[in-house]
Write a protein that holds these residues in place. Structure first.
Motif, short mmCIF file in Angstrom:
data_model
loop_
_atom_site.label_atom_id
_atom_site.label_comp_id
_atom_site.label_asym_id
_atom_site.label_seq_id
_atom_site.Cartn_x
_atom_site.Cartn_y
_atom_site.Cartn_z
N LEU A 2 4.76 -12.77 6.42
CA LEU A 2 4.15 -11.80 5.53
C LEU A 2 2.72 -12.21 5.24
CD1 LEU A 2 4.42 -9.33 3.60
CD2 LEU A 2 5.20 -10.92 1.83
N ASP A 3 1.82 -11.25 5.36
CA ASP A 3 0.42 -11.48 5.02
C ASP A 3 0.08 -10.60 3.82
OD1 ASP A 3 -2.25 -11.89 4.75
OD2 ASP A 3 -2.82 -11.17 6.76
N PRO A 4 0.06 -11.16 2.60
CA PRO A 4 -0.22 -10.36 1.40
C PRO A 4 -1.56 -9.63 1.44
CG PRO A 4 0.68 -12.49 0.80
CD PRO A 4 0.37 -12.55 2.26
N ALA A 5 -2.49 -10.12 2.27
CA ALA A 5 -3.79 -9.47 2.37
C ALA A 5 -3.67 -8.07 2.96
CB ALA A 5 -4.74 -10.31 3.22
N ARG A 6 -2.60 -7.79 3.68
CA ARG A 6 -2.39 -6.48 4.29
C ARG A 6 -1.70 -5.49 3.35
NH1 ARG A 6 -2.91 -6.21 9.88
NH2 ARG A 6 -3.38 -8.19 10.89
N LEU A 7 -1.27 -5.96 2.18
CA LEU A 7 -0.53 -5.11 1.25
C LEU A 7 -1.46 -4.48 0.22
CD1 LEU A 7 2.52 -7.44 0.50
CD2 LEU A 7 2.25 -5.81 2.37
N ASP A 8 -1.08 -3.30 -0.25
CA ASP A 8 -1.74 -2.69 -1.41
C ASP A 8 -0.78 -1.67 -2.00
OD1 ASP A 8 -2.10 -0.10 -0.11
OD2 ASP A 8 -3.79 -0.99 0.96
N GLU A 9 -1.19 -1.03 -3.08
CA GLU A 9 -0.30 -0.12 -3.79
C GLU A 9 0.01 1.15 -3.01
OE1 GLU A 9 -2.68 -0.08 -7.52
OE2 GLU A 9 -0.81 -0.69 -8.47
N ASN A 10 -0.76 1.44 -1.97
CA ASN A 10 -0.53 2.64 -1.16
C ASN A 10 0.25 2.35 0.11
OD1 ASN A 10 -2.01 4.41 -2.89
ND2 ASN A 10 -3.91 3.54 -2.09
N VAL A 68 8.09 -5.43 -4.19
CA VAL A 68 9.29 -5.91 -3.50
C VAL A 68 9.12 -5.60 -2.01
CG1 VAL A 68 11.80 -5.82 -3.36
CG2 VAL A 68 10.65 -5.34 -5.53
N PHE A 69 9.20 -6.64 -1.20
CA PHE A 69 9.09 -6.49 0.25
C PHE A 69 10.46 -6.67 0.88
CE2 PHE A 69 8.30 -8.61 4.45
CZ PHE A 69 7.78 -7.51 5.10
N VAL A 70 10.86 -5.71 1.70
CA VAL A 70 12.12 -5.81 2.42
C VAL A 70 11.78 -5.95 3.91
CG1 VAL A 70 14.40 -4.80 2.81
CG2 VAL A 70 13.12 -4.21 0.75
N GLY A 85 8.15 -4.27 7.73
CA GLY A 85 9.10 -4.08 6.65
C GLY A 85 8.71 -2.94 5.73
N LEU A 86 9.34 -2.92 4.59
CA LEU A 86 9.17 -1.86 3.59
C LEU A 86 8.67 -2.48 2.30
CD1 LEU A 86 9.89 1.16 2.75
CD2 LEU A 86 12.10 0.25 2.04
N LEU A 87 7.67 -1.84 1.68
CA LEU A 87 7.14 -2.33 0.41
C LEU A 87 7.42 -1.31 -0.69
CD1 LEU A 87 5.39 -4.45 -1.15
CD2 LEU A 87 3.42 -2.98 -0.63
N ILE A 88 8.04 -1.77 -1.77
CA ILE A 88 8.31 -0.91 -2.94
C ILE A 88 7.57 -1.51 -4.12
CG2 ILE A 88 10.10 0.13 -4.40
CD1 ILE A 88 12.11 -0.50 -2.17
#
Length: 246
Positions: free
Chosen positions: A106-114, A96-98, A128-131
């Motif tokens: 938003l670039d999903p390539a920059r996201l990960d579980e950490n 969940v991205f806030v 933003g904030l990722l949960i």
């Protein structure tokens, strides 16, 4: 005092402390573990409880969770509404991205579980904030009920409705899909209001929206969250697949 109350209290206190430590240290793993502890403490209280004790217990724990999340969002001054991300390589369980702003990128390539705070980005619109733990446990229960991964909107409606009713969390789940638009109606058995869940939803509503993201393989953006006579009405929109945002 019954053992389940002791266990539930321990889970709730430890979950809150772990989530707070994760927030202070910007450690996504601790935050996930803390939120899971808060939710599990409510589940423990549900077991073998009467209908009224069950509702009161879940309300207490969910209110603690929602209070923590509301304060977190207010302190971070996040203006956007939740965007539910389907599972992909970087986020095997989705997330969940806030966003910081209502108009976001938003670039999903920059996201990960950490990832927790998304700040190392080209522009403020991408902050933003990722949960990554919100709603995932219930999503797993839906798939256990189906005995297969969720792949369609009707499967989300049927599995979520059955599981949430069996757990005493919601009386009914109805989902209407019209091209890119999605309308969800939930009749919760616990307290739920736009003031508490309008920006980021509780684990019950979040699990449905995260399931829809997985079923449609689309990012799902929440557009409105209203309390009606017939239950909670959530209007959401498909925002395109993960690859389209890269």
């Amino acid at each position: 005092m019954e053992l389940k109350y002791i266990v539930s209290a321990a889970l709730g206190v430890s979950g809150g402390l772990i989530a707070l430590k994760g927030f202070l240290d910007a450690n996504q793993s601790y935050i996930n573990l803390g939120i899971a502890g808060l939710f599990l403490s409510a589940v423990v209280l549900i077991l073998k409880s009467s209908k009224y004790v069950k509702k009161d217990a879940v309300d207490v724990m969910l209110n603690s969770y929602k209070g923590f999340l509301k304060n977190l969002l207010n302190n971070l001054k996040l203006e956007g509404k939740a965007v539910y991300i389907p599972p992909y390589e970087n986020l095997p369980k989705g997330g969940v991205f806030v966003p910081l702003y209502e108009e976001f990128d938003l670039d999903p390539a920059r996201l990960d579980e950490n990832t927790f705070f998304l700040t190392d980005v080209p522009s403020e619109r991408s902050m933003g904030l990722l949960i990554t733990s919100l709603g995932t446990d219930l999503l797993e229960k839906y798939e256990e009920h189906l005995e297969a991964p969720i792949t369609s909107v009707p499967e989300v409606e049927s599995s979520a409705g059955s599981v949430l009713k069996a757990l005493g969390l919601a009386e009914r789940v109805y989902i209407e899909e019209n091209d890119e638009n999605i309308r969800v109606i939930v009749s919760p058995e616990v307290s739920c209001s736009p003031e508490e869940c309008g920006k980021v939803q509780c684990p019950i509503c979040a699990s449905i929206l995260l399931s829809l993201a997985k079923a449609t393989d689309n990012l799902i953006g929440v557009e409105s969250f209203e309390k009606k006579d017939y239950g909670i009405e959530i209007k959401a929109k498909k925002l395109g697949g993960v690859r389209e945002w890269m």
